[in-house]
Write a protein that holds these residues in place. Structure first.
Motif, PDB file in Angstrom:
ATOM      1  N   ILE A 194       0.822  -1.333  -0.012  1.00 29.02           N
ATOM      2  CA  ILE A 194       0.125   0.148  -0.137  1.00 29.02           C
ATOM      3  C   ILE A 194       0.916   1.059  -0.052  1.00 29.02           C
ATOM      4  CG2 ILE A 194      -1.785   1.169   1.012  1.00 29.02           C
ATOM      5  CD1 ILE A 194      -2.827  -1.325   2.260  1.00 29.02           C
ATOM      6  N   ALA A 195       1.805   1.212   0.669  1.00 30.93           N
ATOM      7  CA  ALA A 195       2.760   2.404   0.762  1.00 30.93           C
ATOM      8  C   ALA A 195       3.435   2.776  -0.680  1.00 30.93           C
ATOM      9  CB  ALA A 195       3.869   2.223   2.003  1.00 30.93           C
ATOM     10  N   THR A 196       3.698   1.594  -1.197  1.00 30.20           N
ATOM     11  CA  THR A 196       4.499   1.902  -2.599  1.00 30.20           C
ATOM     12  C   THR A 196       3.200   2.291  -3.577  1.00 30.20           C
ATOM     13  OG1 THR A 196       5.836  -0.009  -1.952  1.00 30.20           O
ATOM     14  CG2 THR A 196       5.532   0.529  -4.508  1.00 30.20           C
ATOM     15  N   LEU A 197       1.996   1.724  -3.453  1.00 32.68           N
ATOM     16  CA  LEU A 197       0.848   2.165  -4.577  1.00 32.68           C
ATOM     17  C   LEU A 197       0.331   3.558  -4.520  1.00 32.68           C
ATOM     18  CD1 LEU A 197      -0.879  -1.270  -4.812  1.00 32.68           C
ATOM     19  CD2 LEU A 197       0.729  -0.361  -6.375  1.00 32.68           C
ATOM     20  N   ALA A 240      -9.063   1.399   2.335  1.00 31.91           N
ATOM     21  CA  ALA A 240      -9.961   2.458   2.381  1.00 31.91           C
ATOM     22  C   ALA A 240      -9.343   3.154   3.506  1.00 31.91           C
ATOM     23  CB  ALA A 240     -11.440   2.077   2.800  1.00 31.91           C
ATOM     24  N   ALA A 241      -8.725   2.698   4.505  1.00 32.88           N
ATOM     25  CA  ALA A 241      -8.281   3.459   5.686  1.00 32.88           C
ATOM     26  C   ALA A 241      -7.077   4.120   5.310  1.00 32.88           C
ATOM     27  CB  ALA A 241      -7.771   2.323   6.728  1.00 32.88           C
ATOM     28  N   GLU A 242      -6.231   3.672   4.145  1.00 36.41           N
ATOM     29  CA  GLU A 242      -5.002   4.409   3.846  1.00 36.41           C
ATOM     30  C   GLU A 242      -5.415   5.535   2.707  1.00 36.41           C
ATOM     31  OE1 GLU A 242      -1.929   4.261   4.972  1.00 36.41           O
ATOM     32  OE2 GLU A 242      -2.459   2.622   6.484  1.00 36.41           O
ATOM     33  N   THR A 243      -6.313   5.091   1.872  1.00 36.76           N
ATOM     34  CA  THR A 243      -6.196   5.824   0.554  1.00 36.76           C
ATOM     35  C   THR A 243      -7.657   6.320   0.185  1.00 36.76           C
ATOM     36  OG1 THR A 243      -6.896   3.815  -0.656  1.00 36.76           O
ATOM     37  CG2 THR A 243      -4.597   4.199  -0.396  1.00 36.76           C
ATOM     38  N   LEU A 244      -8.728   6.132   1.098  1.00 37.95           N
ATOM     39  CA  LEU A 244      -9.991   6.740   0.816  1.00 37.95           C
ATOM     40  C   LEU A 244      -9.997   8.108   0.563  1.00 37.95           C
ATOM     41  CD1 LEU A 244     -12.910   5.339  -0.289  1.00 37.95           C
ATOM     42  CD2 LEU A 244     -13.362   5.777   2.263  1.00 37.95           C
ATOM     43  N   THR A 245      -9.549   8.879   1.536  1.00 37.22           N
ATOM     44  CA  THR A 245      -9.504  10.251   1.426  1.00 37.22           C
ATOM     45  C   THR A 245      -8.891  10.931   0.181  1.00 37.22           C
ATOM     46  OG1 THR A 245      -9.437  10.507   3.877  1.00 37.22           O
ATOM     47  CG2 THR A 245      -8.808  12.559   2.520  1.00 37.22           C
ATOM     48  N   GLU A 246      -7.887  10.230  -0.198  1.00 37.25           N
ATOM     49  CA  GLU A 246      -7.144  10.857  -1.138  1.00 37.25           C
ATOM     50  C   GLU A 246      -7.654  10.551  -2.578  1.00 37.25           C
ATOM     51  OE1 GLU A 246      -5.743   9.102   1.272  1.00 37.25           O
ATOM     52  OE2 GLU A 246      -4.204  10.420   1.990  1.00 37.25           O
ATOM     53  N   ILE A 247      -8.329   9.388  -2.806  1.00 38.25           N
ATOM     54  CA  ILE A 247      -9.122   9.134  -3.546  1.00 38.25           C
ATOM     55  C   ILE A 247     -10.334  10.328  -3.844  1.00 38.25           C
ATOM     56  CG2 ILE A 247     -10.203   7.369  -5.002  1.00 38.25           C
ATOM     57  CD1 ILE A 247      -8.643   5.192  -3.753  1.00 38.25           C
ATOM     58  N   THR A 248     -10.993  10.350  -2.683  1.00 36.29           N
ATOM     59  CA  THR A 248     -12.136  11.224  -2.826  1.00 36.29           C
ATOM     60  C   THR A 248     -11.641  12.595  -3.372  1.00 36.29           C
ATOM     61  OG1 THR A 248     -13.085   9.919  -0.986  1.00 36.29           O
ATOM     62  CG2 THR A 248     -14.194  12.206  -1.590  1.00 36.29           C
ATOM     63  N   LEU A 249     -10.671  13.008  -2.728  1.00 33.57           N
ATOM     64  CA  LEU A 249     -10.196  14.509  -3.178  1.00 33.57           C
ATOM     65  C   LEU A 249      -9.737  14.586  -4.711  1.00 33.57           C
ATOM     66  CD1 LEU A 249      -7.724  15.259   0.082  1.00 33.57           C
ATOM     67  CD2 LEU A 249     -10.115  16.171  -0.699  1.00 33.57           C
ATOM     68  N   PHE A 277     -16.717   4.692   6.915  1.00 33.34           N
ATOM     69  CA  PHE A 277     -15.980   5.167   5.508  1.00 33.34           C
ATOM     70  C   PHE A 277     -16.999   6.256   4.875  1.00 33.34           C
ATOM     71  CE2 PHE A 277     -13.193   1.162   5.711  1.00 33.34           C
ATOM     72  CZ  PHE A 277     -12.341   1.698   6.407  1.00 33.34           C
ATOM     73  N   CYS A 278     -18.277   5.847   4.988  1.00 31.33           N
ATOM     74  CA  CYS A 278     -19.165   6.863   4.545  1.00 31.33           C
ATOM     75  C   CYS A 278     -18.946   8.267   4.768  1.00 31.33           C
ATOM     76  CB  CYS A 278     -20.894   6.427   4.777  1.00 31.33           C
ATOM     77  SG  CYS A 278     -20.829   4.707   4.115  1.00 31.33           S
ATOM     78  N   GLN A 279     -18.881   8.287   6.246  1.00 31.76           N
ATOM     79  CA  GLN A 279     -18.497   9.858   6.657  1.00 31.76           C
ATOM     80  C   GLN A 279     -17.359  10.094   5.989  1.00 31.76           C
ATOM     81  OE1 GLN A 279     -19.058   8.686  10.785  1.00 31.76           O
ATOM     82  NE2 GLN A 279     -20.757  10.116  10.938  1.00 31.76           N
ATOM     83  N   THR A 280     -16.203   9.416   5.965  1.00 31.53           N
ATOM     84  CA  THR A 280     -14.947  10.000   5.339  1.00 31.53           C
ATOM     85  C   THR A 280     -15.055  10.506   4.195  1.00 31.53           C
ATOM     86  OG1 THR A 280     -13.847   8.143   6.754  1.00 31.53           O
ATOM     87  CG2 THR A 280     -12.730   9.058   4.728  1.00 31.53           C
ATOM     88  N   VAL A 281     -15.893   9.792   3.305  1.00 28.93           N
ATOM     89  CA  VAL A 281     -15.897  10.349   1.826  1.00 28.93           C
ATOM     90  C   VAL A 281     -16.908  11.555   1.875  1.00 28.93           C
ATOM     91  CG1 VAL A 281     -17.249   9.805  -0.440  1.00 28.93           C
ATOM     92  CG2 VAL A 281     -16.028   8.051   0.865  1.00 28.93           C
TER      93      VAL A 281
END
Length: 463
Positions: A194-197, A240-249, A277-281
């Protein structure tokens, strides 16, 4: 029991017919088949359409792999020749799965992985050819993937390669994930994955972002029938824990690229597997962007379809479900369904979204009803009478809208929903329970079957 031969035996006879008897390739192949069939030999395990070198009579795939291995042992080997051989191998492997299996048996995949593992710096052209050949071999043949393969991919991804190389590396991992739970777990259990991707979500190239998102979706597949229990949910939670915010932005950052927007929304919907995660998005601006996209791209089936999928996923959180309607989703959904009700695929997802938003939420149901969506739902059912999923999802939508808002029943019935539901009951018996539930909550006449009734020799008497 039928007699069988090996691929090598078949190829040797074809070669003999070409070299010794000066036959053309087609003539040699036809003659070889006739010879073996006349002897009662079963050729179902043989690749009969291998491309053959007309001068030597040897299959191009075999010849190229052997030549590649030979050249690799030479110091300062001709890189142009290596590239040409890799192109031939890739083209041959694109012909069929048996060609790819043969290439792996000949050691082509293992050779390429070892070559990549041994080299830290390769010319981009040669590296790209090596990766293209690898992807051609592993396509629909994920069993060849290994720990060494993963180490090679991560090594080159960490070097922040140029876009084409990055895409080929990401596709290598994608192909390893399809129909192979063990590979997915291998990739996710590697702490560096995940850190690499994650940095590739920040790349400026749309194709790199798209392939990264595709890989995330493939890592949460659950399609391997050989495994009783997979880890799709666990993988989705980790990603999701690592990347969901970044993908949404990224939605706002890439708003000028409709194709990328739909890919991002599909990925977000796939990763939104937990309540938080719904609230994160929503907090990252995802909800408002979805509604803005539905306004900006009303004619894009792809975008509004993915928007409906994502809204349905976000509605898994009751608070976010209320916010969706409060932010004005109801008229947008009615408009989208009314505009594209002829499209069966979109209708299925739109109706599923509506049913989820109305579930146990009287205020949401009222807001949807006030847009006139009841008539649109009924019209959609009439347009797609043969689609079981459309009929089922529409029945869900009707039931969820009226179950806590009985004042809507008369309007639905006056618009003819009872006849449409009864017709669905006749046409699609397998969804009888869903249709009858809608009829029941509408207050219509419906025959409910008693699924189970206990019987006993001892009767209880109430005094």
């Amino acid at each position: 029991m039928a007699k069988v031969i090996t691929q090598e035996t078949f190829d040797d006879v074809v070669k003999e017919n070409i070299v010794e008897f000066s036959m053309s390739i087609e003539e040699a192949r036809e003659e070889t088949i006739k010879q073996f069939e006349a002897q009662g030999i079963h050729l179902g395990n043989i690749i009969k359409d291998l491309n053959v070198n007309p001068d030597t009579g040897v299959p191009l795939l075999n010849e190229s792999v052997e030549e590649l291995k030979r050249i690799a042992e030479i110091k300062n080997a001709d890189q142009e020749k290596v590239s040409q051989l890799l192109v031939v191998i890739a083209e041959e492997c694109k012909l069929s799965v048996p060609h790819r299996v043969l290439a792996a048996k000949l050691g082509a995949y293992e050779f390429i992985v070892k070559r990549l593992n041994a080299e830290d710096k390769l010319e981009d052209d040669v590296l790209l050819k090596l990766l293209t050949a690898t992807n051609a071999i592993i396509n629909k043949q994920p069993d060849v993937f290994s720990h060494e393969s993963l180490a090679v991919v991560l090594k080159f991804l960490k070097a922040s390669p140029e876009p084409k190389v990055a895409c080929e590396l990401l596709k290598w991992l994608q192909k390893a994930c399809i129909l192979h739970e063990t590979n997915r777990q291998l990739i996710m259990e590697e702490n560096l994955t995940i850190a690499t991707l994650k940095p590739f979500l920040s790349r400026p190239e749309a194709e790199v972002i798209r392939n990264t998102c595709t890989l995330f979706r493939y890592l949460i597949l659950d399609d391997d029938i050989r495994v009783e229990f997979g880890k799709a949910h666990e993988h989705a939670r980790q990603l999701a824990a690592e990347t969901l915010t970044e993908i949404t932005l990224l939605l706002t950052k890439c708003k000028s690229d409709p194709d990328l927007i739909s890919d991002l929304m599909l990925t977000i919907a796939s990763l939104t597997v937990r309540n938080e995660f719904c609230q994160t998005v929503e907090e990252a601006g995802g909800l408002q962007f979805i509604l803005d996209a539905m306004v900006e791209f009303p004619d894009s089936i792809k975008i509004i379809r993915e928007a409906c999928k994502l809204l349905k996923a976000l509605a898994g959180n009751d608070t976010v479900k209320q916010h969706i309607i409060q932010c004005g989703a109801a008229p947008l959904l009615e408009s989208a369904l009314n505009r594209h009700k002829d499209n069966e695929t979109f209708a299925r997802h739109a109706l599923a979204c509506i049913s989820t938003l109305a579930l146990r939420e009287a205020a949401n149901s009222k807001a949807l009803f006030e847009t006139g969506i009841s008539e649109t739902i009924i019209q959609t059912m009439k347009i797609h009478p043969t689609s079981k999923i459309v009929q089922r999802n529409a029945a869900w939508a009707v039931r969820n809208m009226v179950s806590r808002s009985r004042d809507q029943c008369d309007t639905f019935v006056a618009q003819g929903v009872e006849d449409v539901l009864n017709q669905a009951l006749v046409d699609h018996p397998s969804i009888a329970h869903d249709v009858k539930s809608a009829l029941r909550d509408l207050g219509c006449k419906v025959q409910l079957n008693e699924e189970w009734k206990a019987t006993s020799e001892i009767q209880i008497k109430n005094d």
